[in-house]
Design a protein around this motif. Structure first.
Motif, PDB file in Angstrom:
ATOM      1  N   UNK A  91       0.011   6.235  10.126  1.00 38.11           N
ATOM      2  CA  UNK A  91       0.944   6.080   9.069  1.00 38.11           C
ATOM      3  C   UNK A  91       1.045   4.831   8.428  1.00 38.11           C
ATOM      4  N   UNK A  92       1.557   4.582   7.476  1.00 43.75           N
ATOM      5  CA  UNK A  92       2.224   3.288   6.752  1.00 43.75           C
ATOM      6  C   UNK A  92       3.191   2.546   7.649  1.00 43.75           C
ATOM      7  N   UNK A  93       4.170   3.350   8.166  1.00 45.53           N
ATOM      8  CA  UNK A  93       5.247   2.685   8.844  1.00 45.53           C
ATOM      9  C   UNK A  93       4.645   2.004  10.225  1.00 45.53           C
ATOM     10  N   UNK A 143       0.813  -1.306  -0.118  1.00 46.50           N
ATOM     11  CA  UNK A 143      -0.110   0.032  -0.060  1.00 46.50           C
ATOM     12  C   UNK A 143       0.803   1.338  -0.262  1.00 46.50           C
ATOM     13  N   UNK A 144       0.183   2.144  -0.746  1.00 46.25           N
ATOM     14  CA  UNK A 144       0.982   3.638  -0.342  1.00 46.25           C
ATOM     15  C   UNK A 144       0.429   4.459   0.838  1.00 46.25           C
ATOM     16  N   UNK A 145       1.390   5.257   1.273  1.00 51.13           N
ATOM     17  CA  UNK A 145       1.143   5.954   2.570  1.00 51.13           C
ATOM     18  C   UNK A 145      -0.333   6.592   2.595  1.00 51.13           C
ATOM     19  N   UNK A 146      -0.703   7.175   1.439  1.00 49.78           N
ATOM     20  CA  UNK A 146      -2.168   7.708   1.483  1.00 49.78           C
ATOM     21  C   UNK A 146      -3.249   6.846   1.437  1.00 49.78           C
ATOM     22  N   UNK A 147      -3.136   5.650   1.063  1.00 52.92           N
ATOM     23  CA  UNK A 147      -4.392   4.489   1.016  1.00 52.92           C
ATOM     24  C   UNK A 147      -4.188   4.118   2.837  1.00 52.92           C
ATOM     25  N   UNK A 152       1.744   0.805  10.661  1.00 55.29           N
ATOM     26  CA  UNK A 152       0.926  -0.560  10.268  1.00 55.29           C
ATOM     27  C   UNK A 152       1.852  -1.369   9.855  1.00 55.29           C
ATOM     28  N   UNK A 153       2.925  -1.071   8.995  1.00 52.51           N
ATOM     29  CA  UNK A 153       3.799  -2.214   8.579  1.00 52.51           C
ATOM     30  C   UNK A 153       4.588  -2.781   9.918  1.00 52.51           C
ATOM     31  N   UNK A 154       4.824  -2.000  10.751  1.00 54.98           N
ATOM     32  CA  UNK A 154       5.784  -2.334  11.709  1.00 54.98           C
ATOM     33  C   UNK A 154       4.820  -3.539  12.648  1.00 54.98           C
ATOM     34  N   UNK A 155       3.758  -3.029  12.901  1.00 56.47           N
ATOM     35  CA  UNK A 155       2.791  -4.025  13.591  1.00 56.47           C
ATOM     36  C   UNK A 155       2.611  -5.216  12.989  1.00 56.47           C
ATOM     37  N   UNK A 156       1.986  -5.194  11.783  1.00 54.13           N
ATOM     38  CA  UNK A 156       1.855  -6.452  10.920  1.00 54.13           C
ATOM     39  C   UNK A 156       3.003  -7.218  10.855  1.00 54.13           C
ATOM     40  N   UNK A 157       4.351  -6.708  10.622  1.00 52.34           N
ATOM     41  CA  UNK A 157       5.708  -7.328  10.615  1.00 52.34           C
ATOM     42  C   UNK A 157       5.805  -8.070  11.832  1.00 52.34           C
ATOM     43  N   UNK A 158       5.666  -7.534  13.108  1.00 47.49           N
ATOM     44  CA  UNK A 158       5.924  -8.242  14.248  1.00 47.49           C
ATOM     45  C   UNK A 158       4.859  -9.260  14.542  1.00 47.49           C
ATOM     46  N   UNK A 159       3.414  -9.075  13.953  1.00 46.14           N
ATOM     47  CA  UNK A 159       2.490 -10.342  14.151  1.00 46.14           C
ATOM     48  C   UNK A 159       2.983 -11.281  13.234  1.00 46.14           C
ATOM     49  N   UNK A 160       3.460 -11.176  12.005  1.00 49.12           N
ATOM     50  CA  UNK A 160       3.889 -12.150  11.107  1.00 49.12           C
ATOM     51  C   UNK A 160       4.982 -13.007  11.693  1.00 49.12           C
ATOM     52  N   UNK A 161       6.038 -12.234  12.299  1.00 49.57           N
ATOM     53  CA  UNK A 161       7.197 -12.855  12.921  1.00 49.57           C
ATOM     54  C   UNK A 161       6.612 -13.938  14.176  1.00 49.57           C
ATOM     55  N   UNK A 162       5.763 -13.219  14.958  1.00 47.90           N
ATOM     56  CA  UNK A 162       5.217 -14.047  16.099  1.00 47.90           C
ATOM     57  C   UNK A 162       4.498 -15.604  15.476  1.00 47.90           C
ATOM     58  N   UNK A 163       3.856 -15.172  14.443  1.00 44.98           N
ATOM     59  CA  UNK A 163       3.092 -16.351  13.872  1.00 44.98           C
ATOM     60  C   UNK A 163       4.011 -17.339  13.476  1.00 44.98           C
ATOM     61  N   UNK A 164       5.133 -16.852  12.586  1.00 46.13           N
ATOM     62  CA  UNK A 164       6.235 -17.787  12.048  1.00 46.13           C
ATOM     63  C   UNK A 164       6.988 -18.561  13.200  1.00 46.13           C
TER      64      UNK A 164
END
Length: 108
Positions: free
Chosen positions: A60-62, A48-52, A64-76
């Motif tokens: 902000x996009x960062x 996604x771009x920042x405006x979306x 969201x990305x940080x939160x979902x990255x952490x969730x992905x790492x926990x799930x892995x």
């Protein structure tokens, strides 16, 4: 065609209904299911771009990305991605890696 589309083997992935049922299950989801759903959500946020992001999530996009990255790492980690032989976990890990390195891959 999007490079992530080649990663998914149709019989091992989900219909739209199955995908959202895993999200709704939250902590009750099986670790392999949670891993692939979390990594796909992370990949979506990266694309996604920042405006979306600002329009749909009101932050902000960062963030969201940080939160979902952490969730992905926990799930892995919960899916034991380093020792498992399950194809869904390998798919999830591949999506995670492509998403982490996407800024560099998209410049090539």
């Amino acid at each position: 065609m999007d490079p992530l589309a080649h990663i998914f083997h149709k019989p091992t992935f989900y219909s739209r209904e199955q995908f959202f049922s895993v999200i709704e299950a939250g902590n009750r989801a099986w670790s392999t299911d949670a891993a692939i759903v979390s990594c796909v959500c992370f990949a979506a946020a990266v694309s996604l771009d920042g405006l979306q992001v600002q329009t749909h999530f009101q932050f902000g996009k960062q963030m969201l990305v940080d939160k979902l990255m952490k969730n992905a790492e926990k799930a892995l980690h919960a899916a034991q991605f380093m020792t498992t032989s399950k194809i869904k976990v390998l798919q999830a890990f591949t999506v995670y890696l492509v998403s982490v390195f996407w800024p560099w891959l998209s410049q090539v």
